[in-house]
Design an enzyme around this catalytic site. Structure first.
Site, short mmCIF file in Angstrom:
data_model
loop_
_atom_site.label_atom_id
_atom_site.label_comp_id
_atom_site.label_asym_id
_atom_site.label_seq_id
_atom_site.Cartn_x
_atom_site.Cartn_y
_atom_site.Cartn_z
N GLY A 11 0.81 -1.21 -0.08
CA GLY A 11 0.10 0.17 0.10
C GLY A 11 0.85 1.45 0.01
N SER A 35 -5.95 -5.96 -1.93
CA SER A 35 -7.37 -5.47 -1.93
C SER A 35 -7.30 -3.98 -2.56
CB SER A 35 -8.03 -5.66 -0.84
OG SER A 35 -7.66 -4.95 0.15
N LYS A 85 -9.41 2.29 4.50
CA LYS A 85 -9.17 3.71 5.38
C LYS A 85 -10.31 4.74 4.44
CE LYS A 85 -5.86 4.82 1.65
NZ LYS A 85 -4.69 5.29 1.34
N SER A 125 -4.69 6.85 13.46
CA SER A 125 -4.89 8.18 12.79
C SER A 125 -5.24 9.31 13.67
CB SER A 125 -6.02 7.69 11.84
OG SER A 125 -6.56 8.95 11.18
N ALA A 126 -5.14 10.38 13.44
CA ALA A 126 -5.66 11.62 14.01
C ALA A 126 -6.93 11.72 14.02
CB ALA A 126 -4.91 12.86 13.33
N TYR A 149 -14.50 4.66 10.32
CA TYR A 149 -13.20 4.47 10.18
C TYR A 149 -12.49 4.58 11.48
CZ TYR A 149 -8.48 5.49 8.89
OH TYR A 149 -6.88 5.42 8.85
N LYS A 153 -9.99 2.45 14.31
CA LYS A 153 -8.77 2.63 14.82
C LYS A 153 -8.67 2.80 16.23
CE LYS A 153 -6.74 2.70 10.85
NZ LYS A 153 -5.63 1.51 10.64
N ARG A 231 -5.07 21.32 7.26
CA ARG A 231 -4.67 20.08 7.96
C ARG A 231 -3.16 20.19 7.91
NH1 ARG A 231 -9.16 19.93 8.15
NH2 ARG A 231 -10.98 18.32 7.58
P1 NAD Z 1 -3.37 1.49 1.36
O1 NAD Z 1 -4.88 1.14 1.13
O2 NAD Z 1 -2.56 2.24 0.50
O3 NAD Z 1 -2.52 0.48 2.09
C1 NAD Z 1 -3.42 -0.33 2.89
C2 NAD Z 1 -2.80 -1.89 2.32
O4 NAD Z 1 -3.43 -3.02 3.11
C3 NAD Z 1 -3.49 -2.10 0.71
O5 NAD Z 1 -2.32 -2.33 -0.04
C4 NAD Z 1 -4.32 -3.43 1.02
O6 NAD Z 1 -4.42 -4.15 -0.25
C5 NAD Z 1 -3.93 -4.09 2.14
N1 NAD Z 1 -5.03 -4.66 2.88
C6 NAD Z 1 -6.10 -4.02 3.22
N2 NAD Z 1 -6.76 -5.11 3.73
C7 NAD Z 1 -6.13 -6.26 3.88
C8 NAD Z 1 -6.19 -7.61 4.71
N3 NAD Z 1 -7.38 -7.99 5.12
N4 NAD Z 1 -5.15 -8.42 4.56
C9 NAD Z 1 -4.08 -7.99 3.95
N5 NAD Z 1 -3.84 -6.77 3.45
C10 NAD Z 1 -4.99 -5.93 3.43
O7 NAD Z 1 -3.53 2.73 2.80
P2 NAD Z 1 -2.12 3.45 3.28
O8 NAD Z 1 -2.74 4.97 2.89
O9 NAD Z 1 -0.88 3.21 3.13
O10 NAD Z 1 -2.62 3.25 4.93
C11 NAD Z 1 -1.97 2.47 5.50
C12 NAD Z 1 -2.25 2.27 7.12
O11 NAD Z 1 -2.33 3.73 7.68
C13 NAD Z 1 -3.96 1.94 7.24
O12 NAD Z 1 -4.11 1.28 8.27
C14 NAD Z 1 -4.65 3.42 7.27
O13 NAD Z 1 -5.88 3.25 8.09
C15 NAD Z 1 -3.50 4.16 8.06
N6 NAD Z 1 -3.60 5.60 8.17
C16 NAD Z 1 -3.58 6.05 6.56
C17 NAD Z 1 -3.65 7.33 6.45
C18 NAD Z 1 -3.66 8.20 5.05
O14 NAD Z 1 -4.23 9.27 4.90
N7 NAD Z 1 -3.19 7.50 4.24
C19 NAD Z 1 -3.92 8.70 7.79
C20 NAD Z 1 -3.97 7.87 9.00
C21 NAD Z 1 -3.78 6.49 9.04
N1 UDP Z 2 -10.82 18.59 0.23
C1 UDP Z 2 -11.43 19.45 -0.66
N2 UDP Z 2 -11.76 18.47 -1.72
C2 UDP Z 2 -11.47 17.19 -2.05
C3 UDP Z 2 -10.88 16.61 -0.88
C4 UDP Z 2 -10.44 17.16 0.34
O1 UDP Z 2 -11.81 20.24 -0.44
O2 UDP Z 2 -11.91 16.76 -3.03
C5 UDP Z 2 -10.41 19.15 1.69
C6 UDP Z 2 -11.08 18.61 2.97
O3 UDP Z 2 -12.36 19.28 3.07
C7 UDP Z 2 -9.99 18.92 3.86
C8 UDP Z 2 -8.89 18.92 3.18
O4 UDP Z 2 -8.96 19.02 1.76
O5 UDP Z 2 -10.20 20.14 4.35
C9 UDP Z 2 -8.16 17.54 3.54
O6 UDP Z 2 -9.01 16.36 3.17
P1 UDP Z 2 -8.31 14.77 3.26
O7 UDP Z 2 -9.74 14.29 2.79
O8 UDP Z 2 -7.40 14.78 2.27
O9 UDP Z 2 -8.00 14.49 4.45
P2 UDP Z 2 -8.85 14.36 5.99
O10 UDP Z 2 -10.09 15.30 5.75
O11 UDP Z 2 -9.09 13.01 6.26
O12 UDP Z 2 -8.15 14.97 6.94
#
Ligand code: NAD
Ligand code: UDP
Length: 335
Positions: A11, A35, A85, A125-126, A149, A153, A231
């Site tokens: 991911g 996935s 996510k 996550s925040a 979601y 977490k 953000r």
């Molecule tokens: P992503 O979707 O790119 O990566 C997650 C990976 O997990 C994917 O490759 C998916 O195929 C795999 N996966 C999902 N369910 C699975 C399962 N049951 N078994 C095996 N693999 C599975 O997401 P990301 O942005 O890399 O996020 C990684 C982690 O960080 C997640 O837990 C997400 O909730 C957390 N997170 C992400 C963000 C963000 O903004 N990207 C912010 C805060 C927390």
């Molecule tokens: N946002 C937006 N248009 C979009 C996606 C996001 O204006 O198509 C804004 C959203 O309202 C927030 C900021 O961009 O103020 C970050 O959004 P994102 O979904 O990336 O992160 P999160 O809201 O989960 O912190």
């Protein structure tokens, strides 16, 4: 060479963390059910690092297989990224989210226990903070997630805390990410969402590359400098390096909760401006009503990470935007 099991390693954040792990002398053992990612990412990580990667297509619910992998490769810790996510999807399909994020993690923890491995770094996550009562957000800010979601977490965080109480041999680090953006500077890996992006920066970069006509800005009547949401955007490479610190310190982490953010907030309009500068592309946008459940402003107090990990984010929004643009222009349709 220490083997680290990486769930969700193909991911977005997982792939960047694998690269940084290899560059710090670790050996990631990737499991992912693909996935939300592609097998090709393994080749890309190999191309960047020049190292052969061990990858097994495996779901985190497959306890027996995970137990085998941990034993076979003698894994010394787990970094657990795998999960769903998308906030909107979690609201319409709560069971799918509780099943994958919570039940999936319980299976993983069960497999770890059976294999005698008790060290884990968890991607939180925040979002768990919900509407800020004060800023910047410290780790002891009350938690009150406003979407399912975020609730999944928090549920996993609570499970991890309970596991430690019952068995203090566990070593646990909970990382609360702010808004990860950016890409590896090779342009070979980056954020590659399936379908219409929910997050701001992938949407902007898809507008720049012509895949979307314009960006909808969700709300311009917030109580911020320019009315758009604020953000704490953090470069995914800084974020990945935070995980290396967590692994280095894991033996002393007994359920530590640590924010990974920069401590600075930027508005949607500021991000657009910075992206336009980095890409020399004009981003068309329209103002729309606020998105349901969105908060006005959030940004981290990252001082605990500095104190415990001696880590702080180094890359600024200019770097973030340049790297997003390199990734998107080299891979206009993703990988
Ligand atoms: P992503 O979707 O790119 O990566 C997650 C990976 O997990 C994917 O490759 C998916 O195929 C795999 N996966 C999902 N369910 C699975 C399962 N049951 N078994 C095996 N693999 C599975 O997401 P990301 O942005 O890399 O996020 C990684 C982690 O960080 C997640 O837990 C997400 O909730 C957390 N997170 C992400 C963000 C963000 O903004 N990207 C912010 C805060 C927390
Ligand atoms: N946002 C937006 N248009 C979009 C996606 C996001 O204006 O198509 C804004 C959203 O309202 C927030 C900021 O961009 O103020 C970050 O959004 P994102 O979904 O990336 O992160 P999160 O809201 O989960 O912190």
């Amino acid at each position: 060479m220490k083997n680290i099991l990486i769930t969700g390693g193909t991911g977005y954040i997982g792939s960047h963390t694998c690269v940084e792990l290899i560059e710090s002398g670790y050996n990631p053992i990737i499991i992912d059910n693909l996935s939300n990612s592609k097998r090709k990412i393994v080749d890309r990580i190999e191309k960047i690092t020049g190292k052969k990667i061990i990858f097994e297509k495996c779901d985190i619910s497959d306890k027996k297989n995970i137990e085998r992998i941990i034993k076979e490769f003698n894994c010394e810790a787990v970094i657990h990224f795998a999960g769903f996510k998308a906030v909107g999807e979690s609201q319409t399909n709560p069971l799918m989210y509780y099943k994958n994020n919570v039940s999936g993690t319980i299976n993983l923890l069960d497999a770890m226990k059976s294999a005698g491995l008790k060290k884990i770094v968890f991607s939180s996550s925040a979002t768990v903070y919900g509407k800020p009562k004060f800023l910047p957000l410290t780790e002891d800010h009350p938690v009150s997630p406003e979407n399912i979601y975020g609730k999944t977490k928090l549920a996993v965080e609570n499970i991890l805390r309970d596991i430690f109480i019952a068995d203090p041999d566990w070593r646990i680090c909970i990382l609360r990410y702010f808004n990860p953006v950016g890409a590896h500077n090779s342009g070979l890996i980056g954020d590659d969402p399936k379908g219409i992006p929910n997050n701001l920066m992938p949407f902007i970069s898809q507008v720049a590359v012509g895949r979307r006509s314009h960006l909808n800005i969700w709300g311009n009547d917030y109580n911020t400098n320019d009315g758009t949401g604020v953000r704490d955007y953090i470069h995914v490479i800084d974020l990945a390096q935070g995980h290396i610190k967590a692994i280095e310190k894991i033996n002393s982490l007994k359920g530590a909760v640590i924010n990974l953010g920069t401590g600075r907030g930027y508005s949607v309009l500021e991000m657009i401006q910075s992206f336009e500068k980095a890409s020399a592309k004009k981003i068309k946008y329209e103002f729309r009503p606020r998105r349901d459940g969105d908060i006005e402003i959030n940004y981290a107090d990252p001082s605990k990470a500095k104190e415990i990990f001696n880590w702080e984010a180094k890359l600024d929004i200019n770097e973030m935007c340049k790297d997003i643009w390199r990734w998107q222009s080299m891979n206009p349709k993703g990988v």
